[in-house]
Design a protein around this motif. Structure first.
Motif, mmCIF file in Angstrom:
data_model
loop_
_atom_site.group_PDB
_atom_site.id
_atom_site.type_symbol
_atom_site.label_atom_id
_atom_site.label_comp_id
_atom_site.label_asym_id
_atom_site.label_seq_id
_atom_site.Cartn_x
_atom_site.Cartn_y
_atom_site.Cartn_z
ATOM 1 N N ILE A 140 0.839 -1.209 0.000
ATOM 2 C CA ILE A 140 0.000 0.000 0.000
ATOM 3 C C ILE A 140 0.868 1.251 0.000
ATOM 4 C CG2 ILE A 140 -1.662 1.316 1.359
ATOM 5 C CD1 ILE A 140 -2.752 -1.405 2.371
ATOM 6 N N LEU A 141 1.888 1.263 0.839
ATOM 7 C CA LEU A 141 2.777 2.431 0.905
ATOM 8 C C LEU A 141 3.467 2.673 -0.432
ATOM 9 C CD1 LEU A 141 4.343 1.713 4.412
ATOM 10 C CD2 LEU A 141 2.662 3.494 3.874
ATOM 11 N N GLU A 142 3.884 1.599 -1.094
ATOM 12 C CA GLU A 142 4.518 1.730 -2.405
ATOM 13 C C GLU A 142 3.526 2.275 -3.428
ATOM 14 O OE1 GLU A 142 5.950 -2.187 -3.116
ATOM 15 O OE2 GLU A 142 7.738 -1.949 -1.851
ATOM 16 N N ALA A 306 -6.138 -4.121 8.940
ATOM 17 C CA ALA A 306 -5.089 -3.621 9.834
ATOM 18 C C ALA A 306 -4.025 -2.867 9.044
ATOM 19 C CB ALA A 306 -4.464 -4.770 10.608
ATOM 20 N N ALA A 307 -3.617 -3.435 7.907
ATOM 21 C CA ALA A 307 -2.627 -2.755 7.062
ATOM 22 C C ALA A 307 -3.169 -1.425 6.564
ATOM 23 C CB ALA A 307 -2.251 -3.654 5.883
ATOM 24 N N ALA A 308 -4.430 -1.416 6.156
ATOM 25 C CA ALA A 308 -5.049 -0.184 5.669
ATOM 26 C C ALA A 308 -5.102 0.869 6.770
ATOM 27 C CB ALA A 308 -6.452 -0.477 5.144
ATOM 28 N N ALA A 309 -5.411 0.443 7.999
ATOM 29 C CA ALA A 309 -5.484 1.386 9.114
ATOM 30 C C ALA A 309 -4.135 2.060 9.365
ATOM 31 C CB ALA A 309 -5.963 0.664 10.372
ATOM 32 N N LEU A 310 -3.065 1.285 9.337
ATOM 33 C CA LEU A 310 -1.737 1.861 9.541
ATOM 34 C C LEU A 310 -1.369 2.804 8.397
ATOM 35 C CD1 LEU A 310 0.166 -1.258 10.909
ATOM 36 C CD2 LEU A 310 -0.449 0.802 12.182
ATOM 37 N N ALA A 311 -1.703 2.405 7.181
ATOM 38 C CA ALA A 311 -1.406 3.266 6.032
ATOM 39 C C ALA A 311 -2.194 4.569 6.099
ATOM 40 C CB ALA A 311 -1.707 2.525 4.733
ATOM 41 N N ARG A 312 -3.460 4.464 6.462
ATOM 42 C CA ARG A 312 -4.292 5.669 6.580
ATOM 43 C C ARG A 312 -3.778 6.576 7.706
ATOM 44 N NH1 ARG A 312 -7.658 7.669 3.045
ATOM 45 N NH2 ARG A 312 -9.542 7.819 4.332
ATOM 46 N N ALA A 313 -3.286 5.959 8.786
ATOM 47 C CA ALA A 313 -2.702 6.743 9.872
ATOM 48 C C ALA A 313 -1.495 7.536 9.386
ATOM 49 C CB ALA A 313 -2.303 5.835 11.034
ATOM 50 N N PHE A 314 -0.826 7.022 8.360
ATOM 51 C CA PHE A 314 0.345 7.711 7.799
ATOM 52 C C PHE A 314 -0.042 8.692 6.698
ATOM 53 C CE2 PHE A 314 4.566 7.889 5.684
ATOM 54 C CZ PHE A 314 5.324 8.209 6.800
ATOM 55 N N GLY A 315 -1.352 8.814 6.435
ATOM 56 C CA GLY A 315 -1.812 9.799 5.463
ATOM 57 C C GLY A 315 -2.025 9.285 4.058
ATOM 58 N N VAL A 316 -2.029 7.975 3.864
ATOM 59 C CA VAL A 316 -2.192 7.388 2.528
ATOM 60 C C VAL A 316 -3.647 7.508 2.087
ATOM 61 C CG1 VAL A 316 -2.149 5.191 1.271
ATOM 62 C CG2 VAL A 316 -0.234 5.847 2.740
ATOM 63 N N LYS A 319 -7.268 5.461 -2.731
ATOM 64 C CA LYS A 319 -6.890 4.798 -3.986
ATOM 65 C C LYS A 319 -5.639 3.952 -3.806
ATOM 66 C CE LYS A 319 -5.876 5.623 -8.871
ATOM 67 N NZ LYS A 319 -4.678 4.785 -8.883
ATOM 68 N N ALA A 320 -4.664 4.457 -3.056
ATOM 69 C CA ALA A 320 -3.437 3.689 -2.831
ATOM 70 C C ALA A 320 -3.711 2.438 -2.014
ATOM 71 C CB ALA A 320 -2.391 4.561 -2.141
ATOM 72 N N VAL A 321 -4.658 2.520 -1.086
ATOM 73 C CA VAL A 321 -5.033 1.319 -0.330
ATOM 74 C C VAL A 321 -5.554 0.254 -1.284
ATOM 75 C CG1 VAL A 321 -6.582 0.354 1.413
ATOM 76 C CG2 VAL A 321 -5.497 2.581 1.807
ATOM 77 N N ARG A 322 -6.491 0.643 -2.148
ATOM 78 C CA ARG A 322 -7.038 -0.316 -3.108
ATOM 79 C C ARG A 322 -5.945 -0.861 -4.028
ATOM 80 N NH1 ARG A 322 -12.083 -1.221 -5.791
ATOM 81 N NH2 ARG A 322 -13.042 0.509 -4.668
ATOM 82 N N ASP A 323 -5.147 0.022 -4.589
ATOM 83 C CA ASP A 323 -4.114 -0.407 -5.544
ATOM 84 C C ASP A 323 -3.094 -1.326 -4.861
ATOM 85 O OD1 ASP A 323 -5.377 1.116 -7.437
ATOM 86 O OD2 ASP A 323 -3.926 2.768 -7.389
#
Length: 481
Positions: A140-142, A306-316, A319-323
């Motif tokens: 997700i971060l990538e 859980a991964a999405a929650a951490l990514a969203r906490a970092f401001g992602v 669309k990046a979550v889905r991709d």
């Protein structure tokens, strides 16, 4: 290792540091400390041929190694850096406590050695699902265009991540931490962190379930933005409540049901966010479809949330979550589809090495012919069998402690046919697959989810999974199902 400059408040030059244990984390720690100017002594319980080769390599670099005595504190020791596997009740640590000497793990050392402007950590722990969640998070971060790496217990050591020039310019690290590592990492402070779940595991190392949970809970200490917990596992929420976090840090839940405010969850096949949105009392943000997560088994959806929650906490963004989730593919032997043979689906979850992981895997299919067994590590199987009995078409048992599962089946699922294979040779898995195929009907799933460790019959769970896949493919080639 690369040449990245590392800094720390400590003056390492001439500092007497004892490294406890050779191996994948002890040897790099010894080399890093030696490079910083510390006077390093490595102590190791073993004195076998492999240890002697490793010791010779280190001694050639100017590092002192003491084999066959990991119990005695070397004279003048000012700090111990231990490998994660060394239990807290080791005599060396009792001697250190008596002498007032601190004990750090390799993760603590890495945290202390981070350079100025170091990448923040998004950290994950839990009994099961850690590696998958961290790799999902990195994907997700990538997808968000961030420079990142999946590190820690996942295979790339955190010492490499802070000392190797390869990782110098990363924006954020996706970090997997085990309970062993957290026990010896008192100063680690993540940007945000998640505890995925908690079930009895490694209790011989920690001493009790309470101590195991407390070590897992260390991951929340000092979190800045979000402590992510599992709504279905109350202990994880309790750990958040007990944590000392930065002002403004939020508790963020994930659930397979409809999420409440400050939660991520699932609504009509859609992963949604009601935590990182404006007016979360009324609004939700669509993140991805359940079908975007592969495989879409319930526990894997939980990992994705859980991964999405951490990514969203970092401001992602969404669309990046889905991709990122669509691009992610799990590592081998984690609920991996092997093949369909004559209408029967064969699934390899050799990584399900404890009852908690096996239960999650069993919950994803119905009906099932279950291949189980191995080294139980002190586990009991009654609850697992009780909860899964209605899904079972049949069971094939292998491994040293299969009798424990057989007895649980007799108590709680006496009507389920059981094949007990009393062999541990290389052909045992092939016979297990043939017996499972005999019990299965079109539409069934033959599931390798052993609920046990593999070392009684195989080098590791990877080899066990490969043996299963090879046997399934041989079955498909012959058509003998």
């Amino acid at each position: 290792m690369g040449s990245r400059e590392v800094t720390d408040q400590l003056d390492w030059n001439g500092k007497k540091v004892t490294v406890a244990g050779l191996g994948v984390s002890g040897i790099p720690a010894a080399r890093v400390l030696h490079g910083l100017g510390a006077l390093v002594t490595v102590v190791n319980d073993g004195d076998d041929e492999r240890s002697r080769v490793q010791a010779a390599d280190l001694e050639a670099e100017g590092i002192t190694v003491r084999l066959g005595d990991g119990a005695t504190l070397p004279s003048g020791t000012e700090l111990i850096v231990t490998t994660p596997g060394w239990r807290p009740d080791k005599p060396l640590f009792a001697a250190a406590a008596e002498a007032g000497v601190e004990v750090w793990g390799d993760v603590e050392l890495a945290w202390r050695l981070r350079g100025p402007g170091a990448a923040p950590w998004l950290a994950v722990t839990g009994t099961n699902g850690k590696t998958t969640t961290v790799r999902m998070l990195a994907s997700i971060l990538e997808a968000a265009g961030l420079r990142t790496a999946a590190v820690g217990n996942i295979g790339v050591s955190l010492l490499d991540a802070v000392c190797d020039e390869t990782y110098r310019d990363l924006d954020v690290l996706a970090v997997e931490l085990s309970s062993y590592q957290l026990h010896w990492a008192p100063s680690v402070r993540a940007h945000s962190a998640a505890v995925l779940n908690l079930a009895p595991d490694h209790l011989d190392w920690h001493g009790s379930m309470e101590a195991y949970a407390a070590d897992k809970g260390r991951i929340y200490e000092g979190n800045q933005i979000a402590c992510v917990y599992n709504v279905a596992d109350k202990v994880t929420e309790d750990l958040v409540r007990e944590a000392d976090v930065e002002e403004g840090c939020r508790a963020i839940g994930f659930t397979l049901g409809t999420p409440g405010p400050s939660q991520l969850g699932v609504v009509e096949g859609i992963l949604v966010d009601r935590a990182f949105v404006e007016n979360r009392q009324k609004n939700a943000q669509e993140l991805a479809e359940v079908a975007d997560v592969q495989p879409p088994a319930p526990h894997n959806i939980a990992n994705a949330l859980a991964a999405a929650a951490l990514a969203r906490a970092f401001g992602v963004d969404a669309k990046a979550v889905r991709d990122g989730l669509k691009a992610f593919r799990p590592d081998p032997h984690r609920i991996e589809l092997v093949e369909e043979v004559q209408g029967v689906t064969y699934v390899d979850d050799s990584k399900a090495t404890n009852t908690h992981a096996a239960e999650a895997s069993l919950a994803a299919y119905d009906p099932i012919v279950w291949i189980a067994g191995g080294l139980a590590k002190g586990a009991a199987f009654d609850e697992l069998v009780q909860r899964s009995a209605k899904r079972l078409r049949g069971v094939v048992l292998i491994g040293a402690d299969r009798a424990l599962i057989r007895e649980a089946l007799a108590r709680h699922a006496p009507e389920v046919p059981v094949v007990d294979l009393d062999r541990t040779d290389t052909g045992a898995m092939s016979e297990a697959v043939r017996e499972a195929a005999r019990l299965a009907r079109p539409g069934d799933t033959v599931l390798l989810a052993p609920a046990c460790a593999s070392m009684d019959m195989f080098t590791n769970y990877n080899k066990r999974g490969e043996a299963f896949a090879d046997a399934v493919r041989a079955l498909a080639a012959t058509g003998d199902a």
